[in-house]
Motif scaffolding. Structure first.
Motif, PDB file in Angstrom:
ATOM      1  N   VAL A  70      34.694  16.286  12.475  1.00  0.00           N
ATOM      2  CA  VAL A  70      35.499  17.023  11.952  1.00  0.00           C
ATOM      3  C   VAL A  70      37.014  16.839  11.974  1.00  0.00           C
ATOM      4  CG1 VAL A  70      33.843  19.218  12.687  1.00  0.00           C
ATOM      5  CG2 VAL A  70      35.795  18.333  14.577  1.00  0.00           C
ATOM      6  N   GLY A  71      37.129  15.633  12.477  1.00  0.00           N
ATOM      7  CA  GLY A  71      38.577  14.953  12.416  1.00  0.00           C
ATOM      8  C   GLY A  71      39.294  15.660  13.601  1.00  0.00           C
ATOM      9  N   TYR A  72      40.731  15.360  13.538  1.00  0.00           N
ATOM     10  CA  TYR A  72      41.760  15.806  14.345  1.00  0.00           C
ATOM     11  C   TYR A  72      42.892  16.439  14.057  1.00  0.00           C
ATOM     12  CZ  TYR A  72      39.188  11.506  15.600  1.00  0.00           C
ATOM     13  OH  TYR A  72      37.940  10.590  15.868  1.00  0.00           O
ATOM     14  N   SER A  73      43.568  17.200  14.977  1.00  0.00           N
ATOM     15  CA  SER A  73      44.774  18.079  14.631  1.00  0.00           C
ATOM     16  C   SER A  73      45.972  17.475  14.715  1.00  0.00           C
ATOM     17  CB  SER A  73      44.408  19.309  15.471  1.00  0.00           C
ATOM     18  OG  SER A  73      43.552  20.022  14.948  1.00  0.00           O
ATOM     19  N   CYS A  74      46.045  16.217  15.066  1.00  0.00           N
ATOM     20  CA  CYS A  74      47.276  15.305  15.302  1.00  0.00           C
ATOM     21  C   CYS A  74      47.065  13.928  14.880  1.00  0.00           C
ATOM     22  CB  CYS A  74      48.027  15.549  16.517  1.00  0.00           C
ATOM     23  SG  CYS A  74      47.214  14.934  18.055  1.00  0.00           S
ATOM     24  N   ILE A  75      48.197  13.165  14.312  1.00  0.00           N
ATOM     25  CA  ILE A  75      47.724  11.647  14.571  1.00  0.00           C
ATOM     26  C   ILE A  75      47.640  10.961  15.611  1.00  0.00           C
ATOM     27  CG2 ILE A  75      48.948   9.680  13.490  1.00  0.00           C
ATOM     28  CD1 ILE A  75      50.478  11.350  11.499  1.00  0.00           C
TER      29      ILE A  75
ATOM     30  N   VAL B 236      44.438  21.406  18.723  1.00  0.00           N
ATOM     31  CA  VAL B 236      43.106  21.956  18.623  1.00  0.00           C
ATOM     32  C   VAL B 236      42.165  20.812  18.612  1.00  0.00           C
ATOM     33  CG1 VAL B 236      41.274  23.266  17.536  1.00  0.00           C
ATOM     34  CG2 VAL B 236      43.590  24.313  17.708  1.00  0.00           C
ATOM     35  N   SER B 237      41.324  20.856  19.433  1.00  0.00           N
ATOM     36  CA  SER B 237      40.386  19.335  19.712  1.00  0.00           C
ATOM     37  C   SER B 237      38.913  19.598  20.119  1.00  0.00           C
ATOM     38  CB  SER B 237      41.112  18.335  20.706  1.00  0.00           C
ATOM     39  OG  SER B 237      40.539  17.187  20.828  1.00  0.00           O
ATOM     40  N   ASN B 238      38.075  18.972  19.174  1.00  0.00           N
ATOM     41  CA  ASN B 238      36.709  19.315  19.254  1.00  0.00           C
ATOM     42  C   ASN B 238      36.242  17.857  19.835  1.00  0.00           C
ATOM     43  OD1 ASN B 238      35.622  21.524  16.989  1.00  0.00           O
ATOM     44  ND2 ASN B 238      36.985  21.780  18.686  1.00  0.00           N
ATOM     45  N   LYS B 239      35.365  17.700  21.050  1.00  0.00           N
ATOM     46  CA  LYS B 239      34.657  16.662  21.574  1.00  0.00           C
ATOM     47  C   LYS B 239      33.599  16.165  20.586  1.00  0.00           C
ATOM     48  CE  LYS B 239      33.521  14.840  26.070  1.00  0.00           C
ATOM     49  NZ  LYS B 239      34.960  14.537  26.365  1.00  0.00           N
ATOM     50  N   GLN B 240      32.894  17.047  19.697  1.00  0.00           N
ATOM     51  CA  GLN B 240      32.143  16.761  18.621  1.00  0.00           C
ATOM     52  C   GLN B 240      30.801  16.126  19.089  1.00  0.00           C
ATOM     53  OE1 GLN B 240      34.067  14.879  15.256  1.00  0.00           O
ATOM     54  NE2 GLN B 240      36.020  15.325  16.162  1.00  0.00           N
ATOM     55  N   GLY B 241      30.314  16.250  20.174  1.00  0.00           N
ATOM     56  CA  GLY B 241      29.324  15.759  20.910  1.00  0.00           C
ATOM     57  C   GLY B 241      29.205  14.173  20.986  1.00  0.00           C
ATOM     58  N   THR B 242      30.353  13.874  20.977  1.00  0.00           N
ATOM     59  CA  THR B 242      30.567  12.343  21.215  1.00  0.00           C
ATOM     60  C   THR B 242      31.616  11.999  22.454  1.00  0.00           C
ATOM     61  OG1 THR B 242      32.627  11.925  19.969  1.00  0.00           O
ATOM     62  CG2 THR B 242      30.451  12.010  18.693  1.00  0.00           C
TER      63      THR B 242
END
Length: 335
Positions: free
Chosen positions: A282-287, A265-271
């Motif tokens: 919102v951070g990340y779902s893997c290292i 799961v990954s969000n671009k977050q407007g960046t």
């Protein structure tokens, strides 16, 4: 409806119905002994289980305490486990970190591989490896479980085929991936056994959070008790689960109990790249995704992969703050 599989010394465990609060459960051997047996006969058995679930929620049954640490993954083993990469932002980051452009086809043709499904790790069991030099990483994902799906199924048929949803920790060995992919034959050693949430749920348990073939809730990952990521699983999901099922069934029928994962799961977050929790994102779902950001921004990664003793917790909460699937809670230990 919420379902789980308790450890009982057998390969496939004991199917139980779990109440909505996930405090009690009851075995149903007169209906189905295992999760796979239930999926094989879903149309004949689901209604009876639903009645037991409703009675359990009303406190009308003689139940036992539900403890996630007593659980196998809902499917301790499965006939078919396929993992997609529905969040193209994640794929784009992987390629940009090594200076490669993403092919245009990635936006309309899903990536997917078939992983090992003969053994899954219990949701609260240790993750065991002989060395930490393999680049141990977690990947927080959503997965669906299907009924029988015909070859060449339509999106509408895919929609009707979804029976259950779960969370996934798709354990990955990052240091083994480059050599393996360079052979041009796909993942094998770099994708060991995955783990699934203690509880599998029917889509109706999500209410309005389940729509358009997506789960519209944050995926929360806690790395060594610190929030590492909470991207929304319904945002930036390029391919929904209906599309992933249809893709998997293009050239083959899928048997009841097929598990299909969303990918990280990954969000671009407007960046351009996304933002860590520490930086207000919102951070990340893997290292690996954090390391990609560090490589793009700083020229090299500074965050290490998991070491022996590290812990990961993966959970999804509803709008009232209640755990939906229970939590995957695991520790990395030496063999």
């Amino acid at each position: 409806m919420k379902l789980a599989t308790l450890k009982n010394g057998s390969r496939d465990g004991q199917l139980v119905v779990v109440n909505r609060a996930m405090t009690q459960c009851i075995a149903v051997p007169h209906i189905a002994c295992t999760m796979q047996q239930l999926l094989d006969h879903w149309h004949d058995k689901a209604a009876a289980l639903q009645g037991i679930y409703e009675a359990l929620n009303l406190g009308e049954l003689d139940a036992i305490v539900f403890d996630p640490y007593d659980c196998e993954s809902p499917f301790p083993r499965a006939y078919h486990w396929a993992d997609g990469s529905a969040y193209v932002n994640h794929v784009e980051l992987v390629r940009r970190a090594r200076g490669a452009e993403i092919p245009d086809s990635f936006w309309h043709d899903p990536l997917m591989y078939q992983g090992g499904s003969d053994t899954f790790i219990g949701p609260c069991d240790n993750i065991v490896f002989p060395t930490q030099e393999w680049g141990i990483d977690f990947e927080a994902e959503v997965a669906i479980v299907t009924d029988d799906v015909p070859m060449g199924c339509s999106l509408e048929q895919s929609k009707e085929a979804i029976r259950l949803l779960m969370l996934v920790n798709d354990v990955s060995l990052r240091a083994l991936i480059p050599t393996e992919l360079a052979k041009g034959f796909g993942f094998y050693q770099s994708k060991p056994s995955s783990a699934f949430s203690p509880v599998a749920i029917t889509p109706d348990e999500l209410g309005e959070s389940w729509r358009d073939g997506k789960v519209h809730l944050p995926m929360r990952s806690y790395y060594n008790d610190t929030l590492f990521g909470c991207p929304n699983a319904g945002l930036d999901m390029t391919f929904n689960f209906y599309q992933l099922i249809s893709h998997a069934a293009k050239s083959r029928a899928l048997g009841a109990g097929t598990i299909i994962g969303s990918g990280t799961v990954s969000n671009k977050q407007g960046t351009d790249y996304g933002t860590s929790i520490e930086e207000g994102g919102v951070g990340y779902s893997c290292i690996a995704e954090m390391r990609m950001i560090e490589t793009i921004r700083d020229g090299s990664p500074s965050t290490s992969f998991m070491q022996f003793g590290d812990r990961i917790k993966i959970e999804m909460l509803d709008s009232q703050g209640n755990s939906v699937f229970g939590a995957i809670e695991q520790k990395i230990v030496s063999e």
